[in-house]
Structures are given as structure tokens and as C-alpha cells.
Motif scaffolding. Structure first.
Motif, PDB file in Angstrom:
ATOM      1  N   ARG A 173       6.772 -15.396  -7.661  1.00  0.00           N
ATOM      2  CA  ARG A 173       7.325 -15.363  -6.306  1.00  0.00           C
ATOM      3  C   ARG A 173       8.735 -15.936  -6.311  1.00  0.00           C
ATOM      4  O   ARG A 173       9.183 -16.530  -7.290  1.00  0.00           O
ATOM      5  N   PRO A 180       8.864  -5.542  -6.917  1.00  0.00           N
ATOM      6  CA  PRO A 180       7.776  -6.340  -6.342  1.00  0.00           C
ATOM      7  C   PRO A 180       7.290  -7.481  -7.232  1.00  0.00           C
ATOM      8  O   PRO A 180       7.388  -7.419  -8.464  1.00  0.00           O
ATOM      9  N   ASP A 182       3.786 -10.590  -3.032  1.00  0.00           N
ATOM     10  CA  ASP A 182       3.759  -9.541  -2.007  1.00  0.00           C
ATOM     11  C   ASP A 182       2.339  -9.263  -1.513  1.00  0.00           C
ATOM     12  O   ASP A 182       2.159  -8.603  -0.483  1.00  0.00           O
ATOM     13  N   LEU A 183       1.341  -9.771  -2.215  1.00  0.00           N
ATOM     14  CA  LEU A 183      -0.051  -9.628  -1.762  1.00  0.00           C
ATOM     15  C   LEU A 183      -0.302 -10.318  -0.424  1.00  0.00           C
ATOM     16  O   LEU A 183      -1.318 -10.050   0.212  1.00  0.00           O
ATOM     17  N   HIS A 206       1.005  -9.469   2.058  1.00  0.00           N
ATOM     18  CA  HIS A 206       1.070  -8.368   3.021  1.00  0.00           C
ATOM     19  C   HIS A 206      -0.197  -7.505   3.006  1.00  0.00           C
ATOM     20  O   HIS A 206      -0.181  -6.375   3.480  1.00  0.00           O
ATOM     21  N   ASP A 243       9.257  -5.685   1.521  1.00  0.00           N
ATOM     22  CA  ASP A 243       8.154  -4.952   2.154  1.00  0.00           C
ATOM     23  C   ASP A 243       7.375  -4.178   1.097  1.00  0.00           C
ATOM     24  O   ASP A 243       7.725  -4.177  -0.089  1.00  0.00           O
ATOM     25  N   SER A 244       6.355  -3.480   1.554  1.00  0.00           N
ATOM     26  CA  SER A 244       5.447  -2.807   0.623  1.00  0.00           C
ATOM     27  C   SER A 244       6.076  -1.574  -0.022  1.00  0.00           C
ATOM     28  O   SER A 244       5.561  -1.070  -1.015  1.00  0.00           O
ATOM     29  N   ASP A 294      -0.963  -3.225   2.164  1.00  0.00           N
ATOM     30  CA  ASP A 294       0.394  -2.747   1.893  1.00  0.00           C
ATOM     31  C   ASP A 294       0.986  -3.489   0.692  1.00  0.00           C
ATOM     32  O   ASP A 294       1.648  -2.894  -0.151  1.00  0.00           O
ATOM     33  N   GLY A 295       0.709  -4.767   0.668  1.00  0.00           N
ATOM     34  CA  GLY A 295       1.220  -5.566  -0.435  1.00  0.00           C
ATOM     35  C   GLY A 295       0.638  -5.122  -1.765  1.00  0.00           C
ATOM     36  O   GLY A 295       1.312  -5.129  -2.795  1.00  0.00           O
TER      37      GLY A 295
END
Lengths: 279, 279
Positions: B81, B131, B135-136, B138, B270-271, B141-142
Motif C-alpha cells: 500500500r 494496483p 485496493d481490496l 474497495h 479506483d478499480s 471492484d477492488g
């Protein structure tokens, strides 16, 4: 003072965000109370315009700044407020200023640091970082700040000056964010040998830390005589807690980059904001 | 795939902010679902440490990054991250990387752009903006985003790539804020001839405008082949309304600085964030 004494005419423009007319009126009253007919605050109508985020579009703000500064009847230029937008006008306005504008005093801080930096780079010698009329939003405390700015503009009084100033080094003062955002641009002045005073407002601690990384990693900044930390106010709560204070952050980055950390500076977005003449 | 196929071991570190262990576990499950035994995600325990704002102190984060990257059994490095903190580790970590780390893939974005920039400057050729496991957050979508990152790391699949990429120009992608904050520092790569893709998240329009002033006023940036604007998401409400959109801002500053504006880029927080290999 004798009645024959010339009135000091101070021209005001807003290179970024719009000035509320009521604050301008309060500034006029304050100046009248302090100096009577000896001082006249001449707010350019541009101060009160509105164009999206800005006090008029770029061309309007540039024209107002150039017109005010070049007016031979105007003795000093006082930025009415910051906000955001001076970086959109500085590069185009400065080359249009006539030689007579170099002998005039210029005062402002925050976003107007873009202009002060560019003017200093262009060789202007009567610039200072200090209070603006918009500080009247802080009520009675703000009045003390605005009077201090006025005092420097009219009398150049030593009482208005930041207390650590010595003749040993030239000085400069900026908002930390604004300094970061002008490094590498045509507005960046030569910082070699200068004591650099930095303040900020409304920035998270992680951003203050990041700005210090950026600023102290710069070769020009690394030539400065040292950094003094002004006040960092209205810092939003960091999640998780940043643990380090702003002074610990300043010390850390100064040490890492070989820049002397010289202690605190008596500047900030507050009523105690003292005047720091450039140079 | 045959059972004798070598397992791709992906090492994960968090050079800025801490990774929640439950997200790491979800990333492991996702990798297992997609690739079975063919892929192993090796989260360094440093990812889960906490030291104020950071995932462990600077020395700990530097050591974890160097240990993971230099481990010959690790085939690729994936930043778990961003958050904030990579600028505190990059300059010290990069010189400690052994030659073998240059042949490995490195993937991340956002704050980890400080590291990607410094690695690109140091001549690393297998870097990409894309990514990260975080991002998970989200949800479903993530998952699509994280699978895309994994897909590039494991297979280098063209389907993961940003759609405007051509072999005509080398490419680079950064968070706009991070690019601004690394210009003029020892992490700044040579941008000449590169298409520069810029995205941002959570910044006011006036700040996006100011970052564009800063970035497009830079002599190195002005040597780039052109700028593509990624998505600017979670933009807080400007007061007053900024009127200009982020694309109008990008066009304005590109035009003013003589940088070709090339249109949009399919990147962002974003995804749909696509992978942009550097170079």
C-alpha cells in the motif's frame, strides 16, 4: 505630524481570492483611526470581483496589479489577501512593472508568496512577509496584526519586525506549501545565504513532513544559512497520530539535509504574525 | 500449467503506511483462487507494524524493503500500500539493492511513486504504476484491480495495460501530488521524451491547479513528450466553486507551458486503475 505632510497612499489588490468589501471597509476605518489623513488605503475594485475561485479572471487580476503598482501616486502595494491564485498572475505581471515599482514597499504572505518570491528574484528590495487586511477576519486579534502591517508600510517601525532578525544574514519568509510549489519554477529566487522562515496553516502533519522532504531536498534550499520554523496552525488531526511535532519534523529534515535548524520564527497565520523584510 | 512449473514468489512491503492483516489475507486468497500454487504472496511482517503514521520506523521499513528485494527467492516486489512515507526510505534503500533486483518486477502507485521514481532514475527497467493489495478496501471492484496487478506481475498480460500505451514513446505514471513533491529531489528521474500520466485523489481543485502550475513550470517536465490526465477522484467541494474541471486545468497549464496535452489516461485511485510499465 504637520498638516502639510504627504499622505501615504497604499494600493491594495487581491491576486488570488476575492476580498469581502466589509473587511476592506474595516481596514479603512482602522487606518483612519491609526493615522488619520496621513494614510489612504486605495482598494482596487478588482479586490471585490468574483470569477469562480478567483477575484476576477487572470487577465483582470494581472491588469489590476500592474495598474496599481505602476501608478506614480501609489506609494506602497499591500496584498489584500491570499487564498489561491498568485501563481497564475506572477509571471505575466512582473515583467510589466515599471522601474519605479522597485522603490515601493510590497507586503503580503501566504499565497502571495508566489509574487514576493518572483519580485525578489527580479531584484525588488522593499518586499516583506507580513499581515494583510484579510487578517481582520480574526476580530480584535486580527486588528493588531493589520495595524502591524500598516505600521511597517507607513513607518517601517522596528516594533513590527520579527524578533530574531539580525543584520548578519539576509532573510526570507514563506508559507511552507507555497515555497514547495514555487521551487523549480521561474518564480524561485536564489536562497543562498538566507535565513529561511517557514510557516503553514491547515496542513496535515504528514503533509508538513512531505513538504519538508521536498523543500530540504532541494539544492537551492540547501544553500540557505538556516531554517527557522514559524507556527503551523489549524493542523487537522492525523489518523493515526503522527507522533512527531512540527518542530521535530523540521529538525529531522534539516539534520538529514545538512541545513542548520535555527529555532522558531515569530510568524504564522495568526495575530502575532510579525513582519519579515526580504533580503 | 505443469506441476513442475516454478512458483512465482511475490514479496510485499509497505514503505509508508501500515497494511491491515485482514487485507493481506484476502489478497492471499485472491492469488490462490487465480493462480493456485503457481503464485505465492510473501508479506514481510513489516507490513503490519505500526509506528505513529508509519508501518514501522524508517530504519525498519528500509530494512524490510532491502531484505525482500535482495532475497534471491523473491521474483517480484509489490508494494502492499501507499499512504505516506516512501520519501523517507527511498534515498537510503535504493543504494542497498543488489544488481539482481533490477531484473525483478516492481509494482505500486500513489505514495510509492517516490520509490518508483528513484528506481527509474537508478536505471531499473521492470517498474510499473498499477494496483496494490490495499485496493481490496474497495470490495469486489477492488478485487478486479488487485487481480489486474497480479496478472501483470505473473504473466505481464497485455490486458492489464493502460490502453493508450504505444511503443512510440516511453511512459511514466505518477500521482500528481507525488510528482510535484519529488521534483528537485534526488528521486527525480529524467522525464525527457516520456508520456507522463498523472492522477490524483482527495485534492481540492485549487490544489490540483497549483500542482499543475508547479509541475508544468518545471524544466524537466517541459521536456516530456506530453501529459495524459488520469482520474482525479474524491475531490472535496471547492468553496467557491472552482468552475474549471480537472481536464480544463490540465489543458490550461499544458498550453501555457508548451507541453502537448494528449487526452485522458485510464489510471486513478479506483478499480479501473490500469498498469503503466515505466519506460
Amino acid at each position: 505630524m504637520g498638516s502639510s505632510e504627504k499622505t501615504v497612499r497604499i494600493g491594495l489588490v487581491a491576486p488570488g481570492t476575492r476580498m469581502p468589501p466589509e473587511l476592506a471597509e474595516r481596514a479603512r476605518v482602522l487606518a483612519r483611526e491609526a493615522y488619520g489623513d496621513r494614510v489612504e488605503l486605495v482598494f482596487h475594485p478588482q479586490c471585490f470581483l468574483s470569477s469562480g475561485h478567483f477575484a476576477g479572471n487572470d487577465a483582470t487580476r494581472i491588469a489590476a496589479l500592474v495598474e496599481t503598482a505602476n501608478d506614480p501616486s501609489i506609494d506602497a502595494i499591500w496584498f489584500a489577501r491570499g487564498g489561491y491564485g498568485a501563481c497564475r498572475v506572477a509571471e505575466q505581471a512582473i515583467p510589466q512593472l515599471v522601474p519605479g515599482t522597485r522603490a515601493k514597499k510590497w507586503l503580503g504572505y501566504s499565497d502571495t508568496g508566489f509574487l514576493l518570491a518572483g519580485l525578489y528574484r527580479a531584484g525588488f528590495s522593499q518586499l516583506a512577509h507580513g499581515p494583510m487586511p484579510v487578517d481582520l477576519i480574526h476580530g480584535k486579534d486580527g486588528e493588531a496584526a493589520v495595524k502591524r502591517g500598516l505600521c511597517w508600510l507607513v513607518e517601517g517601525a522596528a516594533s513590527a519586525l520579527e524578533g530574531s532578525l539580525t543584520p548578519d544574514h539576509p532573510n526570507l519568509a514563506f508559507n511552507l506549501t507555497i515555497l514547495s510549489q514555487l521551487l523549480g519554477t521561474p518564480l524561485e529566487p536564489d536562497l543562498a545565504g538566507h535565513v529561511l522562515m517557514l510557516e503553514d496553516v491547515g496542513e496535515y502533519m504528514y503533509r508538513i513532513d512531505r513538504y519538508f522532504f521536498h523543500v530540504t531536498s532541494n539544492e537551492n534550499v540547501r544553500q540557505c544559512a538556516g531554517i527557522r520554523l514559524g507556527r503551523c496552525s489549524a493542523v487537522p488531526k492525523n489518523d493515526p497520530d503522527f507522533v512527531l511535532t512540527e518542530e521535530e519534523v523540521a529538525r529531522f529534515w534539516c539534520e538529514r539535509s545538512g541545513i542548520p535548524y535555527l529555532g522558531r520564527a515569530d510568524i504564522g497565520h495568526d495575530s502575532n504574525n510579525k513582519v519579515v523584510p526580504f533580503g
